[in-house]
Design a protein around this motif. Structure first.
Motif, PDB file in Angstrom:
ATOM      1  N   LYS A 130       0.766  -3.403  -0.393  1.00  0.00           N
ATOM      2  CA  LYS A 130       1.629  -2.443  -1.090  1.00  0.00           C
ATOM      3  C   LYS A 130       2.767  -3.252  -1.694  1.00  0.00           C
ATOM      4  O   LYS A 130       3.522  -3.905  -0.984  1.00  0.00           O
ATOM      5  CB  LYS A 130       2.159  -1.393  -0.133  1.00  0.00           C
ATOM      6  CG  LYS A 130       1.103  -0.398   0.236  1.00  0.00           C
ATOM      7  CD  LYS A 130       1.700   0.946   0.508  1.00  0.00           C
ATOM      8  CE  LYS A 130       0.558   1.899   0.769  1.00  0.00           C
ATOM      9  NZ  LYS A 130       0.784   3.184   0.263  1.00  0.00           N
ATOM     10  N   MET A 131       2.837  -3.195  -3.000  1.00  0.00           N
ATOM     11  CA  MET A 131       3.890  -3.901  -3.730  1.00  0.00           C
ATOM     12  C   MET A 131       4.773  -2.837  -4.362  1.00  0.00           C
ATOM     13  O   MET A 131       4.294  -2.060  -5.193  1.00  0.00           O
ATOM     14  CB  MET A 131       3.276  -4.815  -4.792  1.00  0.00           C
ATOM     15  CG  MET A 131       2.280  -5.802  -4.204  1.00  0.00           C
ATOM     16  SD  MET A 131       1.389  -6.751  -5.446  1.00  0.00           S
ATOM     17  CE  MET A 131       2.610  -7.997  -5.786  1.00  0.00           C
ATOM     18  N   ASN A 132       6.040  -2.790  -3.934  1.00  0.00           N
ATOM     19  CA  ASN A 132       6.958  -1.731  -4.384  1.00  0.00           C
ATOM     20  C   ASN A 132       6.306  -0.356  -4.236  1.00  0.00           C
ATOM     21  O   ASN A 132       6.443   0.514  -5.087  1.00  0.00           O
ATOM     22  CB  ASN A 132       7.407  -1.962  -5.830  1.00  0.00           C
ATOM     23  CG  ASN A 132       8.332  -3.160  -5.965  1.00  0.00           C
ATOM     24  OD1 ASN A 132       8.721  -3.766  -4.974  1.00  0.00           O
ATOM     25  ND2 ASN A 132       8.676  -3.501  -7.175  1.00  0.00           N
ATOM     26  N   GLY A 133       5.546  -0.177  -3.152  1.00  0.00           N
ATOM     27  CA  GLY A 133       4.929   1.105  -2.850  1.00  0.00           C
ATOM     28  C   GLY A 133       3.568   1.346  -3.492  1.00  0.00           C
ATOM     29  O   GLY A 133       2.916   2.330  -3.188  1.00  0.00           O
ATOM     30  N   ARG A 134       3.120   0.444  -4.368  1.00  0.00           N
ATOM     31  CA  ARG A 134       1.823   0.611  -5.053  1.00  0.00           C
ATOM     32  C   ARG A 134       0.781  -0.264  -4.374  1.00  0.00           C
ATOM     33  O   ARG A 134       1.022  -1.444  -4.135  1.00  0.00           O
ATOM     34  CB  ARG A 134       1.937   0.209  -6.513  1.00  0.00           C
ATOM     35  CG  ARG A 134       2.861   1.098  -7.322  1.00  0.00           C
ATOM     36  CD  ARG A 134       2.791   0.733  -8.775  1.00  0.00           C
ATOM     37  NE  ARG A 134       1.453   0.920  -9.316  1.00  0.00           N
ATOM     38  CZ  ARG A 134       1.015   2.040  -9.887  1.00  0.00           C
ATOM     39  NH1 ARG A 134       1.807   3.066  -9.972  1.00  0.00           N
ATOM     40  NH2 ARG A 134      -0.198   2.114 -10.378  1.00  0.00           N
ATOM     41  N   SER A 135      -0.380   0.298  -4.131  1.00  0.00           N
ATOM     42  CA  SER A 135      -1.447  -0.451  -3.483  1.00  0.00           C
ATOM     43  C   SER A 135      -2.181  -1.322  -4.513  1.00  0.00           C
ATOM     44  O   SER A 135      -2.617  -0.825  -5.551  1.00  0.00           O
ATOM     45  CB  SER A 135      -2.424   0.516  -2.825  1.00  0.00           C
ATOM     46  OG  SER A 135      -3.383  -0.193  -2.091  1.00  0.00           O
ATOM     47  N   GLU A 136      -2.286  -2.608  -4.209  1.00  0.00           N
ATOM     48  CA  GLU A 136      -2.942  -3.570  -5.099  1.00  0.00           C
ATOM     49  C   GLU A 136      -3.774  -4.539  -4.273  1.00  0.00           C
ATOM     50  O   GLU A 136      -3.397  -4.904  -3.165  1.00  0.00           O
ATOM     51  CB  GLU A 136      -1.908  -4.390  -5.893  1.00  0.00           C
ATOM     52  CG  GLU A 136      -1.027  -3.582  -6.817  1.00  0.00           C
ATOM     53  CD  GLU A 136      -1.775  -3.003  -8.002  1.00  0.00           C
ATOM     54  OE1 GLU A 136      -2.785  -3.591  -8.436  1.00  0.00           O
ATOM     55  OE2 GLU A 136      -1.336  -1.945  -8.495  1.00  0.00           O
TER      56      GLU A 136
END
Length: 181
Positions: free
Chosen positions: A77-83
Motif C-alpha cells: 500500500k503506497m499512500n493507501g493505494r494497493s500496488e
C-alpha cells in the motif's frame, strides 16, 4: 524471634527446592505435568507455520515468498493505494512511473525530470519525490524517497533501498524475504 527465623529459613529452602523438583519432573516427561490446555497450545506451537500466516508475536514483520523466477513480488500500500512491487536491492530508491506518482498524489512538472539515471532500459531522466507511506503487511515506512520516471521508461514498481534501509533488518531465509521493522 527464633520462630520467625526458622520460618524464613523454611520458606527460603522451599523457594530453592521446589523449582528444582518441578524442573526435574518436567524433563522426565514434559507433557505429563502440563494441563491439557497447555498441552494443546504447545502442540500448536510446534507445528510448522503456514506461509503467510499471521502471528501477533512476530511484531512488525512481513514475509514475501519468492516466485518461480526467483523474484520477490508482493502487494504494497503506497499512500493507501494497493500496488504490486518488485523488491530490488540494486535500486537506490523506490522507483515509480509518472502515472503512479499522479495516483499517489505526487504532482510533478516537466522541469522536475532533471536527474539523469541509468536503468536496465538505458539512460533516462527522472524526478525526485517522497512517498508519504509504504505498507507491506504489518511493516509501515514513512517519508520514503522515490525516483519518478516517465511512463515509457518504467512499467514495474521497484522497491529499492530507500525503503529497505529504513527497516531494522531484512533477510532471505529459504524461499522467503523477511522484512523486520
Amino acid at each position: 524471634m527464633e520462630k520467625y527465623l526458622a520460618l524464613a529459613g523454611l520458606m527460603l529452602a522451599s523457594a530453592i527446592a521446589v523449582p528444582k523438583i518441578l524442573d526435574s519432573r518436567l524433563e522426565e516427561d514434559p507433557q505429563a505435568q502440563r494441563p491439557a490446555v497447555q498441552q494443546q497450545q504447545t502442540a500448536r506451537a510446534e507445528t510448522p507455520k503456514n506461509k503467510g500466516s499471521f502471528n501477533p508475536l512476530d511484531g512488525r514483520k512481513a514475509r514475501i515468498a519468492m516466485d518461480s523466477r526467483g523474484h520477490f513480488l508482493t502487494q504494497a500500500k503506497m499512500n493507501g493505494r494497493s500496488e504490486e512491487v518488485l523488491v530490488d536491492t540494486g535500486a537506490t530508491y523506490v522507483a515509480i512511473n509518472q502515472s503512479l506518482a499522479r495516483r499517489l498524489g505526487i504532482r510533478l512538472k516537466d522541469s522536475d525530470f532533471k536527474y539523469k539515471v541509468r536503468t536496465a532500459n538505458g539512460i533516462t531522466y527522472a524526478a525526485a519525490a517522497v512517498i508519504d507511506e509504504i505498507r507491506i503487511g504489518r511493516v509501515r515506512v514513512q517519508n520514503v524517497q522515490a525516483s519518478v520516471s516517465r511512463d515509457e521508461s518504467l512499467n514495474t514498481v521497484l522497491l529499492g533501498m530507500s525503503f529497505l534501509k529504513k527497516l531494522k533488518k531484512f533477510e532471505i531465509s529459504g524461499d522467503e524475504l523477511i522484512l523486520i521493522q
